[in-house]
Design a protein around this motif. Sequence first.
Motif, short mmCIF file in Angstrom:
data_model
loop_
_atom_site.label_atom_id
_atom_site.label_comp_id
_atom_site.label_asym_id
_atom_site.label_seq_id
_atom_site.Cartn_x
_atom_site.Cartn_y
_atom_site.Cartn_z
N LEU A 64 36.78 35.58 39.59
CA LEU A 64 38.17 35.48 39.15
C LEU A 64 38.55 34.03 38.94
O LEU A 64 38.17 33.16 39.73
N PHE A 108 34.84 35.44 29.15
CA PHE A 108 34.24 36.49 29.96
C PHE A 108 32.71 36.46 29.89
O PHE A 108 32.04 37.09 30.70
N GLU A 149 34.50 36.72 35.35
CA GLU A 149 34.50 38.16 35.11
C GLU A 149 35.91 38.68 34.87
O GLU A 149 36.09 39.69 34.19
N ALA A 150 36.90 37.99 35.43
CA ALA A 150 38.29 38.39 35.26
C ALA A 150 39.17 37.15 35.26
O ALA A 150 38.82 36.13 35.85
N TRP A 208 43.24 40.23 33.18
CA TRP A 208 42.37 40.52 32.03
C TRP A 208 40.92 40.61 32.49
O TRP A 208 40.49 39.87 33.37
N ASP A 209 40.17 41.51 31.84
CA ASP A 209 38.72 41.46 31.87
C ASP A 209 38.24 41.82 30.47
O ASP A 209 39.05 41.97 29.55
N ARG A 210 36.96 41.94 30.28
CA ARG A 210 36.46 42.16 28.92
C ARG A 210 36.82 43.53 28.36
O ARG A 210 36.72 43.76 27.15
N HIS A 228 43.43 44.77 29.71
CA HIS A 228 44.33 43.95 30.51
C HIS A 228 45.50 44.79 31.01
O HIS A 228 45.78 45.88 30.49
N ARG A 283 38.79 49.84 37.71
CA ARG A 283 37.71 48.85 37.57
C ARG A 283 37.70 47.85 38.71
O ARG A 283 36.63 47.35 39.08
N PHE A 284 38.85 47.55 39.26
CA PHE A 284 38.91 46.50 40.27
C PHE A 284 39.03 47.01 41.71
O PHE A 284 38.64 46.32 42.64
#
Length: 259
Positions: A5, A45, A50-51, A63-65, A68, A199-200
């Motif tokens: 992060l 990314f 990664e985020a 955000w990630d790939r 968001h 995802r998180f």
Amino acid sequence: MRIPLAITTSARPKEWLVAQARAAARQWRVPFIARQPKESIALWFETHAEALLIFGHDGVTLWDREGHHGFHGGMAHLRRLRVAAGEPDTFVRVAELRAGDAVLDCTLGLAQDALVASLAVGPGGRVVGVEKSLALCALVSEGLKTYELGPDSCRVEVVHADALEYLRTLPARSFDVVCFDPMFARPQKSQPGFDVLRRFASHDPLAPEALEEGRRVARRWVVVKGARYSDDLRKLGLTPEPGSRYTEVAWGRARPLEP
């Protein structure tokens, strides 16, 4: 090597926004990456993180790939309006929340139940939310700083920790209600942002040890959210509370341990 992060800002940020983002990076002990004009974060990314937690003039966004999510009240806003109007809320009913209560949410996530609890217990109450995921914890904590709770609510205190480890640090019977909302094994139809949550967030099932620690810490109830299609509640020795046949959510609760 990418880091889990990092924190940055939207393009062309004002000085105050950069200062705010840098302060958050220090608080969460993650790198701050300065944003250049017209610079896209898409490649970050691949090369940086990664985020990303991005501070913009309209709020904070994770955000990630894959997508968001900006912090907002979501369904909790509508639930709070209903509670304020005197309408029933299943979580409030099952937990028997009342003014002045202290509530410990051991799976904070996007703070949906915590926001409802903050209104149900009122300004004289207390709500603490524990979140294992650093990215979610930072998103919610920073987002709550500008979220308008109003005078009828207490603030939500956010703690970055593993719930079981945190529970073990608490005195017995130090909260009126302890609640758990483990991630469901099977995705459901949900509000926008839940994909980011999945995802998180931790996907670990609720351990019996955590439930017992919750019973030690609680004064009234330990409340656990489950899925109607699973036997997760029964595996923990909990009987689902009566509820609407149209919902996929089931609720169970356990009494505190005897002192």
